[in-house]
Design a protein around this motif. Structure first.
Motif, PDB file in Angstrom:
ATOM      1  N   PRO A  55       0.804  -1.228   0.000  1.00  0.00           N
ATOM      2  CA  PRO A  55       0.000   0.000   0.000  1.00  0.00           C
ATOM      3  C   PRO A  55       0.837   1.277   0.000  1.00  0.00           C
ATOM      4  O   PRO A  55       0.408   2.293  -0.538  1.00  0.00           O
ATOM      5  N   CYS A  56       2.020   1.215   0.558  1.00  0.00           N
ATOM      6  CA  CYS A  56       2.885   2.405   0.574  1.00  0.00           C
ATOM      7  C   CYS A  56       3.282   2.820  -0.844  1.00  0.00           C
ATOM      8  O   CYS A  56       3.667   3.969  -1.077  1.00  0.00           O
ATOM      9  N   ASN A  57       3.237   1.889  -1.789  1.00  0.00           N
ATOM     10  CA  ASN A  57       3.623   2.159  -3.170  1.00  0.00           C
ATOM     11  C   ASN A  57       2.402   2.130  -4.094  1.00  0.00           C
ATOM     12  O   ASN A  57       2.539   2.022  -5.307  1.00  0.00           O
ATOM     13  N   GLY A  87       5.916  -5.501   0.332  1.00  0.00           N
ATOM     14  CA  GLY A  87       5.053  -4.746   1.252  1.00  0.00           C
ATOM     15  C   GLY A  87       5.351  -5.137   2.689  1.00  0.00           C
ATOM     16  O   GLY A  87       5.118  -6.279   3.092  1.00  0.00           O
ATOM     17  N   GLU A  88       5.824  -4.202   3.439  1.00  0.00           N
ATOM     18  CA  GLU A  88       6.281  -4.479   4.800  1.00  0.00           C
ATOM     19  C   GLU A  88       5.174  -5.026   5.693  1.00  0.00           C
ATOM     20  O   GLU A  88       5.429  -5.860   6.555  1.00  0.00           O
ATOM     21  N   THR A  89       3.952  -4.543   5.467  1.00  0.00           N
ATOM     22  CA  THR A  89       2.879  -4.901   6.401  1.00  0.00           C
ATOM     23  C   THR A  89       2.166  -6.198   6.029  1.00  0.00           C
ATOM     24  O   THR A  89       1.395  -6.727   6.840  1.00  0.00           O
ATOM     25  N   GLN A  90       2.372  -6.695   4.819  1.00  0.00           N
ATOM     26  CA  GLN A  90       1.617  -7.883   4.407  1.00  0.00           C
ATOM     27  C   GLN A  90       2.484  -9.121   4.220  1.00  0.00           C
ATOM     28  O   GLN A  90       2.021 -10.240   4.419  1.00  0.00           O
ATOM     29  N   GLY A 123       9.593   3.025  -2.232  1.00  0.00           N
ATOM     30  CA  GLY A 123       8.826   3.627  -1.145  1.00  0.00           C
ATOM     31  C   GLY A 123       8.902   2.792   0.107  1.00  0.00           C
ATOM     32  O   GLY A 123       9.710   3.035   1.001  1.00  0.00           O
ATOM     33  N   CYS A 124       8.054   1.755   0.181  1.00  0.00           N
ATOM     34  CA  CYS A 124       8.020   0.918   1.372  1.00  0.00           C
ATOM     35  C   CYS A 124       9.417   0.347   1.644  1.00  0.00           C
ATOM     36  O   CYS A 124      10.204   0.092   0.719  1.00  0.00           O
ATOM     37  N   ASP A 125       9.665   0.131   2.926  1.00  0.00           N
ATOM     38  CA  ASP A 125      11.014  -0.121   3.446  1.00  0.00           C
ATOM     39  C   ASP A 125      11.985  -0.831   2.515  1.00  0.00           C
ATOM     40  O   ASP A 125      13.014  -0.282   2.123  1.00  0.00           O
ATOM     41  N   LYS A 126      11.694  -2.085   2.192  1.00  0.00           N
ATOM     42  CA  LYS A 126      12.697  -2.902   1.499  1.00  0.00           C
ATOM     43  C   LYS A 126      12.756  -2.603   0.021  1.00  0.00           C
ATOM     44  O   LYS A 126      13.695  -3.034  -0.659  1.00  0.00           O
ATOM     45  N   GLY A 195       1.127   7.050   0.306  1.00  0.00           N
ATOM     46  CA  GLY A 195       2.496   7.276   0.755  1.00  0.00           C
ATOM     47  C   GLY A 195       2.969   6.208   1.718  1.00  0.00           C
ATOM     48  O   GLY A 195       2.222   5.309   2.102  1.00  0.00           O
ATOM     49  N   HIS A 196       4.230   6.315   2.080  1.00  0.00           N
ATOM     50  CA  HIS A 196       4.806   5.370   3.028  1.00  0.00           C
ATOM     51  C   HIS A 196       4.764   5.948   4.441  1.00  0.00           C
ATOM     52  O   HIS A 196       4.293   7.069   4.656  1.00  0.00           O
ATOM     53  N   CYS A 197       5.265   5.202   5.417  1.00  0.00           N
ATOM     54  CA  CYS A 197       5.159   5.592   6.828  1.00  0.00           C
ATOM     55  C   CYS A 197       5.662   7.030   7.033  1.00  0.00           C
ATOM     56  O   CYS A 197       6.687   7.421   6.483  1.00  0.00           O
ATOM     57  N   ASN A 198       4.911   7.761   7.838  1.00  0.00           N
ATOM     58  CA  ASN A 198       5.177   9.199   7.983  1.00  0.00           C
ATOM     59  C   ASN A 198       6.094   9.531   9.162  1.00  0.00           C
ATOM     60  O   ASN A 198       6.271  10.703   9.498  1.00  0.00           O
ATOM     61  N   THR A 202      11.967   3.242   8.606  1.00  0.00           N
ATOM     62  CA  THR A 202      12.924   2.761   7.611  1.00  0.00           C
ATOM     63  C   THR A 202      12.682   3.377   6.234  1.00  0.00           C
ATOM     64  O   THR A 202      13.626   3.724   5.525  1.00  0.00           O
ATOM     65  N   ALA A 203      11.415   3.531   5.845  1.00  0.00           N
ATOM     66  CA  ALA A 203      11.144   4.074   4.507  1.00  0.00           C
ATOM     67  C   ALA A 203      11.667   5.506   4.390  1.00  0.00           C
ATOM     68  O   ALA A 203      12.351   5.852   3.423  1.00  0.00           O
ATOM     69  N   SER A 204      11.338   6.348   5.367  1.00  0.00           N
ATOM     70  CA  SER A 204      11.808   7.744   5.311  1.00  0.00           C
ATOM     71  C   SER A 204      13.317   7.808   5.482  1.00  0.00           C
ATOM     72  O   SER A 204      13.983   8.649   4.866  1.00  0.00           O
TER      73      SER A 204
HETATM   74 FE1  FES Z   1       5.508   0.619   4.116  1.00  0.00          FE
HETATM   75 FE2  FES Z   1       6.091   1.540   6.660  1.00  0.00          FE
HETATM   76  S1  FES Z   1       4.829  -0.120   6.055  1.00  0.00           S
HETATM   77  S2  FES Z   1       6.818   2.189   4.764  1.00  0.00           S
END
Ligand code: FES
Length: 573
Positions: A55-57, A87-90, A123-126, A195-198, A202-204
């Motif tokens: 979802p971040c992307n 996707g970090e969350t899934q 975007g998302c972390d990895k 967007g990714h985590c605000n 790790t993403a930012s």
């Molecule tokens: Fe995607 Fe944090 S879960 S950047």
């Protein structure tokens, strides 16, 4: 058809007038491209990690259109292609298991296709390290473009940060001070825009690393995904990558030792994630830059943290952008940076940040009055971590940075979940929580489980932090006195595997020491009784476990270290 530049890499596909040239062009023309698109103009691959499962992307198809606009304006020919999205969350068991796999996808997709330059949509972390690593192993002109953070979360009149808010509120529910209904309501308030985590998770952090390495245009790190200026940046990135190809500025000319040293210092100044350590070690390995775990301590640990952002501080990425973003931070620490390091916009870091304004000193502090002193990553050594472990002192409790306590050991994350809420667990706040078998080989994939939640009976006393030690990673949005990346890991037979309930462990961050108070003879006895866990028997997990390096080396696969360039492979038919 005239050929503009017969030496262009893509012309090995499209520049031939024989049967093969027919095949390469003709099938592309089924998408409606006119003949002159194949005349030798730079072909720009847009490497896209869009996925509804990331979802971040989720907005990256739109972002790619703006990149294409810029590429066309500059006289290039954009071609978008998908790669594995993480996707970090899934993604289970952890997105990190697949970072190296995705990097292989990126590397081979670039090398095997008619591409002269690349824009990486990350975007998302990895997704960021995976794309950077893959592109670095090819060596074409490359620009990174991050998707941007989400807008501030808003819940009951307050700002809440993605990730950090979850850890905080879930502890409040466990401590009985927040209802389940309120917790559920917060789900749709925390992550309310694309967007990714605000937080400075790790993403930012990785978006900031890309910018500080010189691999993205200025302001890449902080423009929110929902801000129209993110699309403008995408368009400018599209224009610039065409020029980068014309100027033949390949990724290895940007990713120098000086660039990595800049990134390490910036990571400290922004209070960045411990995950950056692993990702930059792996990235440096791809371009042959000798970077060691110890460099993080030697270069970065005396740096002040200037940025008052969650998880170490108060504000969020949207506030950070309005305050001036990463250029303002880098200008503040300019005397500590290699200002002549080249960046993808053709100017040096020093030129890019020379006039960067700061609009809010609550969010971005000065070196003279920093948000926190000595904020970088500390690298610990000792008989419990012969090859090193890391801790982020700025996210830890000062009173626990020197601590001696009784070990309470969890053999796996399942063992932890099964016992942590039990009233029978023999633990108090002076203990050291130890989690094993969560490293690169053990999990497998080195999951973000190192910030173990505290037992309810301790939370109910109002205590929110304890010393925790593991071979796992921690989410960049998390906090606490958490020792991570212990190397060698337990599953590889590291000393962590030998810790037992009741052993005394000493953590001394100022002395950079992590010590297990068990004598060598007893450790040897335990080692003889230790049984290595069963490895996976097939598929990618088997390949990964057989080849993954330990955390202090960046957890890359041993056969992926280095690069193979982007020579045109032999023809396909
Ligand atoms: Fe995607 Fe944090 S879960 S950047």
């Amino acid at each position: 058809m005239t050929t503009k530049n017969p030496k262009r890499r893509s012309q090995a596909w499209f520049g031939k007038q024989d049967r093969d040239g027919f095949v390469h062009r003709s099938w592309m023309k089924n998408q409606g491209y006119p003949s002159d698109e194949f005349d030798g103009r730079p072909i720009i691959g847009i490497c896209n990690t869009w996925s509804e499962l990331t979802p971040c992307n989720g907005h990256f198809r739109e972002l790619a259109e703006f990149v294409k606009r810029g590429v066309y304006e500059a006289g290039g020919f954009p071609l978008e292609f998908p790669v594995m999205s993480l996707g970090e969350t899934q993604l289970r068991p952890t997105a990190m298991l697949f970072r190296n796999l995705a990097s292989m996808d990126v590397e081979e997709s670039i090398r095997g296709n008619p591409i002269d330059g690349v824009v990486l949509l990350m975007g998302c972390d990895k997704t960021t390290p995976a794309l950077m690593m893959g592109a670095a192993s090819c060596g074409l002109p490359t620009i990174g473009l991050s998707g941007g953070p989400m807008l501030n979360g808003k819940f009951h009149g307050k700002d809440i940060g993605s990730g950090t808010g979850v850890w905080m509120m879930s502890e409040m529910v466990r401590a009985g001070v927040m209802s389940q209904d309120e917790f559920t309501e917060a789900e749709s308030c925390m992550n309310r825009s694309k967007g990714h985590c605000n937080t400075m998770g790790t993403a930012s952090t990785m978006a900031s690393m890309v910018e500080s390495l010189g691999m993205a245009l200025p302001e890449n790190a902080a423009i929110p995904a929902a801000d129209s200026r993110r699309n403008r940046l995408a368009q400018l990135t599209g224009r610039r990558i065409v020029q980068l190809v014309e100027e033949d500025i390949s990724i290895d000319k940007i990713l120098t030792r000086e660039a990595f040293e800049n990134a390490i210092r910036v990571n400290a100044a922004i209070g960045g994630s411990t995950n950056a350590v692993i990702h930059l070690l792996a990235l440096a390995g791809r371009v042959g830059i000798p970077l060691r775990l110890e460099d993080w301590d030697e270069i970065g640990s005396k740096m002040p943290c200037l940025v008052n952002l969650q998880p170490s501080g108060h504000f969020l990425m949207e506030d950070f952008y309005y305050a001036g973003g990463l250029p303002a931070v880098m200008r503040e620490i300019a005397p500590l940076l290699h200002l002549d390091a080249m960046t993808v916009n053709g100017r040096t870091i020093g030129e890019n940040i020379a006039k960067a304004p700061c609009y809010n000193r609550e969010v971005i502090k000065t070196v003279e009055e920093p948000f926190k002193e000595h904020a970088g990553i500390a690298v610990l050594k000792g008989n419990l971590a012969p090859d090193g472990a890391v801790i982020k002192p700025s996210a830890a409790s000062p009173h626990l940075l020197q601590h001696r306590g009784r070990a309470v050991v969890f053999e796996s994350i399942e063992d932890f979940h099964a016992r942590i809420d039990s009233d029978d667990l023999d633990i108090d706040e002076t203990c050291v929580m130890v989690l094993k078998n969560c490293g690169p080989r053990g999990y497998p994939g080195m999951a973000e489980v190192g910030n173990m939640p505290l037992p309810p009976k301790i939370l109910q006393k109002g205590i929110t932090d304890m010393v925790r030690v593991s071979d796992a990673r921690m989410s960049g949005t998390a906090y606490g006195t958490v020792v991570l990346h212990t190397s060698p890991e337990a599953s590889a037979g590291g000393p962590l595997a030998l810790v037992r309930d009741g052993d005394m462990i000493e953590l001394d961050v100022p002395a950079r020491r992590l010590h297990l108070e068990v004598d060598a003879a007893e450790l040897q006895r335990r080692r003889e009784q230790w049984v290595a866990p069963q490895p996976p028997v097939r598929g990618y997990a088997k390949l990964y476990v057989e080849h993954v390096q330990q955390a202090h080396l960046g957890a890359d696969l041993d056969f992926l270290v280095g690069n193979s360039g982007a020579a045109v492979p032999r023809d396909s038919h």
